[in-house]
Design an enzyme around this catalytic site. Structure first.
Site, PDB file in Angstrom:
ATOM      1  N   GLY A   7       0.826  -1.207   0.000  1.00  0.00           N
ATOM      2  CA  GLY A   7       0.000   0.000   0.000  1.00  0.00           C
ATOM      3  C   GLY A   7       0.858   1.253   0.000  1.00  0.00           C
ATOM      4  N   SER A   8       0.379   2.243   0.698  1.00  0.00           N
ATOM      5  CA  SER A   8       1.008   3.566   0.619  1.00  0.00           C
ATOM      6  C   SER A   8       2.405   3.619   1.202  1.00  0.00           C
ATOM      7  CB  SER A   8       0.131   4.595   1.325  1.00  0.00           C
ATOM      8  OG  SER A   8      -1.130   4.650   0.686  1.00  0.00           O
ATOM      9  N   THR A   9       2.774   2.631   2.026  1.00  0.00           N
ATOM     10  CA  THR A   9       4.146   2.686   2.543  1.00  0.00           C
ATOM     11  C   THR A   9       5.134   2.598   1.399  1.00  0.00           C
ATOM     12  OG1 THR A   9       4.129   0.297   2.899  1.00  0.00           O
ATOM     13  CG2 THR A   9       3.601   1.674   4.804  1.00  0.00           C
TER      14      THR A   9
END
Lengths: 450, 497
Positions: free
Chosen positions: B226-228
């Site tokens: 995801g956004s990591t």
């Protein structure tokens, strides 16, 4: 009669003024054999408990006493006997006791060594009786036929007793059990020797020629072939494969020695091949044994774990060149026959290839001494008897050791002198006693003539 | 001597000699076969899996210890069975993801597996006199394995994860030393170390447990990051020069239509729905449209290269326990690349690799090879092998790393990562909430990656963390709410004096 050239050549040159009877050599060797056995016993204790067994001294004294007694009897009544026979018997029996004691330690619920010691004592006792009472081996000839009859009865009896591990080869009364096939083989060899000694010329020289083989006259061959066939038949019936193979081999060897007919060996091998094929075909038991011999690791690949042969090979392999040391192997993994049929695997694991080859050498020495005795004797009966007895030990070693080493299919028989089993130990002591008697006869003429 | 019709018959002495020779030949055959089995074929038989002797030898003595912070977390107990000793664990569930198990029946895994030769005493390096040891068959006592694990960090990770399905990996950025490796739900490796039927029952139960307690989620399982993953994208964009000033407006359009499609790349927050947002704001608010656009601008090759700098696409990442391969596709179209750049599509990472991302940024661009073992010693304490820090890749220049550090610091200071803030410390982080499942219907994966150092320190941060919560009963499943607090407690444990 002039001395045979072959034997004369064995005499040292120049001939010593007074040849030795060999009794002092025997005494030293017997004491050495006892010392090795006691050392083994102490080693088992040291490796398992960190200290020698408490009764090591008593054990040594008992073993030493028995061996000394046997030696004194030989000194008294068979003073010219071959000095190697008794020490080899003592050493093999001693090693057997040590290894069985060692295996007892891995099976706390069943101990076999005390019983084995009892049977060994009985065996040495019978050894003494034969050496003392049997003044002339030719006396046995008179009872050869009735002996064979007794052997047959002994052999048939187990059929009426319950099977143990698939074989009806034991006579069991309460806690007491014997394996008559072991005793019967001596009686059968005596019978063969007596019969062939009388008929060897007829068997060898007459009969019809068929192509390049000379068939013996059925009149002469018939009876002995019949006796032999009945024996094999009974053993096959009892599924004692090792013994059938042994009886078969002894017969062929003795027939060849008596008649010098290579044809016998050819016929023998053909018969054996036919027999094995038929039995292997009819009996799933034998078929399985052959499969296990050809593919000892197949059961592992099939996910059923290691079978006995595989376990046995694992034990040998683990021993490597020098062995793990007495008490430090794991041959108990082999399972129920570890102390009897598979005892050689324990020796292989704990004493290594070195120990195993030394053991084979001992047997080879015993067998060759038997053959030497046979060759040195002048009467055909004695000759064939000595050769037959030596052949028993040689073939039995091969059948047993070949089986557990996966050289031949496993047939199940006892390793002479070593495996657990009273009948076997007693029989082997009688064989050695007869060889002592025969070698005394063989060497007496030589030494007293000198 | 009678002469027969077929000629001279050999005398009985001759035939007896031949028969005797035959018997001796048989003994010779036996000797040959014994030599074959005991010498030439011995190794094969000894190594056969069905041969119990090696196991008996292995469990015939206490196994060497695995240590955390100098304290053994394993032991050995006498069993009285065929296998004399079995493995025990002082705090089995806490360290299961580190130690693995050593079972008499089911073998050895993870550190117990990779360091087995040393622990069981068969490693050649333990020999004093190799030749003599071989002859005497003396077995060396098992050696010890000193791990890099920080007991406090591990405890913090485990208590943070408690009750949820998830994992934590924490790394010391400057060295690659792994400070925590936690996976929940956990199991007690000591509960089936023996060979009793009770041990076997425990094993069967663990194997059939739907929650997979024996799965090491920190090392052996990958999740869409995801956004990591936007940290990787930002580093790539900065390295490629697509962005030079993190506070300058970018050319990112809004809405950003995935190239070749009519689908816009949507954002979670309306604050992102502006064209030309700067990178710092985009990171702070976790704007998909901006980072997706920047990933495509950076290009597939440079994105792949940057991902691989952090350990992606490495199927042989051994710490020494092998980590599962983290994936960033090497062939994709532009729309797929856009999705991958925000950690979706086929992108999948182990918590370990995401910890490497945070650590690489914290260590000024240098990614260190992660390692779980400090040193190996003999039972007497003398060193067998000392592990030295190894550089994995120089992922980016220190200057770019400084920019990414600033981005991450702002995420914690002003953005979605606020719950990781630690008083008195500089913390950089990035949240992630990864959709997955059919139509993204499953509970999302909540991620957080971060690093922390004492405020004002110019040193490399002493800790970088990755946290993933794979399944939580919480209603608000976001990286910021679920994962960030766990990362915070792990970082605090390391920072605490």
């Amino acid at each position: 009669m002039a001395l045979p050239a072959a034997v004369a050549a064995d005499r040292p040159e120049p001939a010593p003024p007074r040849p030795h009877s060999g009794r002092n050599v025997e005494l030293v060797l017997v004491l050495g054999a006892v010392a090795i056995a006691v050392f083994g016993y102490v080693e088992v204790g040291s490796n398992l408990d960190g200290r020698p067994p408490a009764d090591a001294l008593r054990y040594g004294a008992a073993l030493g006493g028995l061996a000394l007694l046997a030696h004194l009897l030989v000194r008294w009544r068979a003073r010219y006997a071959d000095p190697l026979l008794l020490p080899i018997g003592v050493l093999l029996n001693g090693i057997g006791l040590v290894v069985i004691y060692r295996l007892d330690r891995a099976t706390p619920h069943s101990s076999a060594a005390p019983t084995q010691l009892l049977w060994s004592t009985l065996g040495v006792g019978l050894f003494g009786l034969v050496v003392v009472l049997l003044r002339d081996h030719r006396w046995l000839r008179r009872y050869a036929y009735s002996g064979a009859l007794v052997a047959l009865v002994l052999l048939i009896l187990p059929i009426f007793f319950p099977a143990v591990y698939g074989s009806r080869i034991w006579i069991t009364i309460g806690w007491f059990s014997i394996q008559p096939g072991e005793f019967a083989k001596i009686l059968l060899v005596i019978f063969f020797a007596a019969y062939l000694a009388v008929h060897q010329d007829t068997l060898a020289l007459t009969g019809r020629q068929v192509w390049r083989l000379r068939l013996p006259p059925g009149r002469v061959l018939g009876p002995v072939l019949l006796v032999w066939a009945v024996f094999i038949g009974v053993l096959v019936l009892e599924t004692d494969l090792g013994m059938s193979l042994l009886y078969f081999g002894i017969f062929v060897v003795m027939l060849y020695v008596a008649t010098a007919r290579i044809g016998w060996i050819v016929i023998g091998l053909l018969l054996a091949a036919a027999g094995v094929t038929v039995v292997g075909w009819l009996s799933p038991h034998v078929h399985a044994r052959v499969e296990q011999w050809l593919h000892p690791l197949a059961s592992i690949q099939a996910g059923q774990g290691a079978n006995q042969i595989a376990q046995s090979l694992f034990a040998f392999a683990w021993g490597g060149l020098l062995g793990t040391g007495l008490g430090q192997g794991h041959s108990i993994l082999i399972g129920f026959a570890a102390k009897s049929d598979f005892i050689l695997a324990t020796i292989g694991e704990e004493l290594g290839l070195t120990g195993l080859l030394a053991l084979f050498l001992l047997y080879a020495l015993l067998v060759s001494r038997g053959f030497r005795t046979g060759i040195a004797l002048t009467d055909p009966f004695g000759r064939l008897l000595a050769i037959g007895l030596a052949t028993i030990i040689g073939l039995q070693l091969f059948v047993v050791a070949g089986g557990v080493l996966a050289l031949i299919p496993l047939t199940g028989a006892t390793l002479p002198f070593i495996a657990q089993g009273g009948s076997s130990v007693v029989t082997n002591w009688i064989i050695v006693a007869l060889l002592v008697r025969l070698s005394d006869q063989a060497r007496r003429t030589l030494i007293e003539d000198a | 001597m009678t002469i027969g019709p077929t000629g001279q018959r050999p005398g009985i002495r001759i035939t007896a000699r031949r028969a005797g020779t035959f018997c001796l030949l048989l003994v010779l055959l036996l000797a040959a076969q014994a030599t074959r089995v005991q010498f030439f074929q011995a190794k094969g038989y000894n190594d056969n899996a069905a041969n119990q002797r090696k196991a008996i030898l292995r469990y015939g003595q206490p196994r060497g210890a695995i240590l955390v912070g100098g304290q053994p977390i394993t032991g050995s107990a006498a069993t009285g069975g065929r296998y004399t000793y079995k493995r025990t664990y002082t705090d089995g569930p806490t360290y299961a993801a580190v130690t693995g198990f050593s079972s008499q029946i089911y073998g050895n895994t993870q550190l117990e597996g990779t360091e087995d030769a040393l622990l069981s005493g068969t490693d050649d390096r333990l020999d004093g006199w190799a030749v003599w040891d071989a002859i005497s068959r003396r077995q060396n006592p098992g050696g010890s394995v000193y791990t890099t694990i920080d007991a406090a960090a591990q405890q913090a990770a485990m208590s943070g994860l408690d009750g949820q399905k998830g994992a934590v990996a924490a790394i010391e950025p400057a060295t690659g030393r792994i400070l925590a490796l936690a996976s929940t739900p956990s199991y007690d490796p000591g509960s089936f170390a023996g060979s009793s039927s009770a041990d076997q029952q425990v094993w069967t139960r663990l194997q059939s447990d739907g929650d997979q307690p024996m799965l090491n989620r920190a090392l052996r399982e990958t999740y869409p990051p995801g956004s990591t993953f936007k940290v990787v994208t930002a580093a790539a964009a900065l390295t490629a020069g697509v962005v030079t000033d993190i506070n300058a407006p970018t050319a990112a359009p809004y809405p950003y239509i995935l190239p070749g499609t009519t689908t816009p790349l949507v954002n979670d927050t309306t604050s992102c729905n502006t064209a030309g947002l700067d990178l710092d704001t985009a990171m702070t608010l976790s704007c998909n449209s901006v980072l997706g656009y920047l990933g495509v601008q950076t290009g597939l090759d440079k994105m792949v290269a940057m991902a691989e700098n952090f350990g992606f696409n490495n199927s042989k990442l051994d710490i020494p326990v092998r980590a599962a391969r983290s994936n960033f596709d090497t062939t994709m179209d532009q729309s797929q690349l856009a999705l991958s750049s925000i950690g979706q599509f086929d992108t999948a990472a182990t918590p370990l690799v995401m910890a490497m991302v945070a650590a690489g940024v914290a260590d000024n661009g240098t990614v260190m090879y992660p390692q779980l073992v400090d040193k190996l010693t003999k039972s007497d304490g003398s060193t067998v092998q000392l592990m030295r820090p190894r550089s994995y890749r120089q992922a980016m220049s220190p200057a770019v790393a400084g920019q990414v550090q600033q981005l991450m610091t702002d995420v914690v200071a002003n953005g979605t990562g606020g719950r990781a803030a630690i008083p008195g410390a500089t913390v950089g982080g990035k949240t992630g909430t990864a959709q997955h499942g059919v139509q993204n219907s499953a509970v999302p994966y909540a991620w957080f990656i971060s690093w922390a150092k004492p405020a004002g320190s110019s040193d490399v941060p002493p800790v970088a963390v990755a946290v993933v919560i794979a399944d939580s009963s919480a209603t608000d499943v976001t990286g910021g709410s679920l994962a960030a607090p766990i990362a915070k407690s792990v970082m605090q444990a390391v920072l605490a004096p």
